[in-house]
Design a protein around this motif. Structure first.
Motif, PDB file in Angstrom:
ATOM      1  N   UNK A 235      -1.212  -3.595   9.992  1.00 37.13           N
ATOM      2  CA  UNK A 235      -2.157  -3.192   8.959  1.00 37.13           C
ATOM      3  C   UNK A 235      -1.796  -3.856   7.639  1.00 37.13           C
ATOM      4  N   UNK A 236      -2.795  -3.990   6.790  1.00 37.44           N
ATOM      5  CA  UNK A 236      -2.542  -4.353   5.403  1.00 37.44           C
ATOM      6  C   UNK A 236      -2.296  -3.030   4.688  1.00 37.44           C
TER       7      UNK A 236
ATOM      8  N   UNK B   9       2.183  -4.476   7.389  1.00 37.39           N
ATOM      9  CA  UNK B   9       3.126  -3.571   8.049  1.00 37.39           C
ATOM     10  C   UNK B   9       2.750  -3.409   9.521  1.00 37.39           C
ATOM     11  N   UNK B  10       3.745  -3.023  10.307  1.00 34.89           N
ATOM     12  CA  UNK B  10       3.488  -2.635  11.694  1.00 34.89           C
ATOM     13  C   UNK B  10       4.018  -1.222  11.880  1.00 34.89           C
TER      14      UNK B  10
ATOM     15  N   UNK C 261      -4.598  -8.030  12.097  1.00 33.33           N
ATOM     16  CA  UNK C 261      -4.105  -7.192  11.010  1.00 33.33           C
ATOM     17  C   UNK C 261      -5.299  -6.380  10.527  1.00 33.33           C
ATOM     18  N   UNK C 262      -5.220  -5.078  10.710  1.00 42.70           N
ATOM     19  CA  UNK C 262      -6.321  -4.191  10.343  1.00 42.70           C
ATOM     20  C   UNK C 262      -6.235  -3.840   8.862  1.00 42.70           C
ATOM     21  N   UNK C 263      -7.388  -3.765   8.237  1.00 38.81           N
ATOM     22  CA  UNK C 263      -7.460  -3.266   6.872  1.00 38.81           C
ATOM     23  C   UNK C 263      -8.549  -2.211   6.867  1.00 38.81           C
TER      24      UNK C 263
ATOM     25  N   UNK D 238     -13.155   2.942   9.973  1.00 37.81           N
ATOM     26  CA  UNK D 238     -12.299   1.811  10.270  1.00 37.81           C
ATOM     27  C   UNK D 238     -13.044   0.512  10.046  1.00 37.81           C
ATOM     28  N   UNK D 239     -12.380  -0.419   9.418  1.00 35.69           N
ATOM     29  CA  UNK D 239     -12.906  -1.765   9.286  1.00 35.69           C
ATOM     30  C   UNK D 239     -11.779  -2.725   9.591  1.00 35.69           C
ATOM     31  N   UNK D 240     -12.048  -3.783  10.280  1.00 35.97           N
ATOM     32  CA  UNK D 240     -11.015  -4.743  10.660  1.00 35.97           C
ATOM     33  C   UNK D 240     -11.440  -6.099  10.129  1.00 35.97           C
TER      34      UNK D 240
END
Length: 105
Positions: A13-14, A60-61, A86-88, A100-102
């Motif tokens: 993720x961001x 981050x993970x 990487x999801x944001x 959720x938005x990716x």
């Protein structure tokens, strides 16, 4: 995919540092989960006190998912591995039905 399915070990993720707690030698990061993630300073790749401050964005993970009242344990990376999404997560004011938005390259 629901947001619950998204917050599992190994997902990237961001995130943004929201608080640094010197006594814990850790930072708390907002990456879109219900609770902020717990990030030991030693788990920030290339940690530098003068660079890593409140507001700094990181990749981050999840190392250990949220459990009961505890936020996820996370690790910060300089870059995500090739081929990893990487999801944001979008802000609560402009989110889709599942929040959720990716969309981060």
């Amino acid at each position: 995919m629901s947001s619950v399915d998204l917050f599992v070990k190994g997902n990237y993720f961001k995130a943004q540092i929201t608080h640094i707690e010197p006594t814990l030698e850790a930072a708390f990061v907002d990456f879109g989960a219900q609770r902020h993630g717990f990030l030991p300073l030693k788990d920030i790749e290339g940690y530098d006190r003068s660079v890593h401050k409140v507001g700094t964005e990181l990749i981050i993970s999840i190392e250990k998912p949220e459990y009961k009242l505890k936020g996820a344990a996370v690790k910060a990376h300089k870059v995500a591995p090739d081929g990893v999404t990487v999801h944001r997560l979008v802000s609560p004011k402009a989110h889709s039905s599942n929040g959720v938005g990716c969309s981060w390259p």
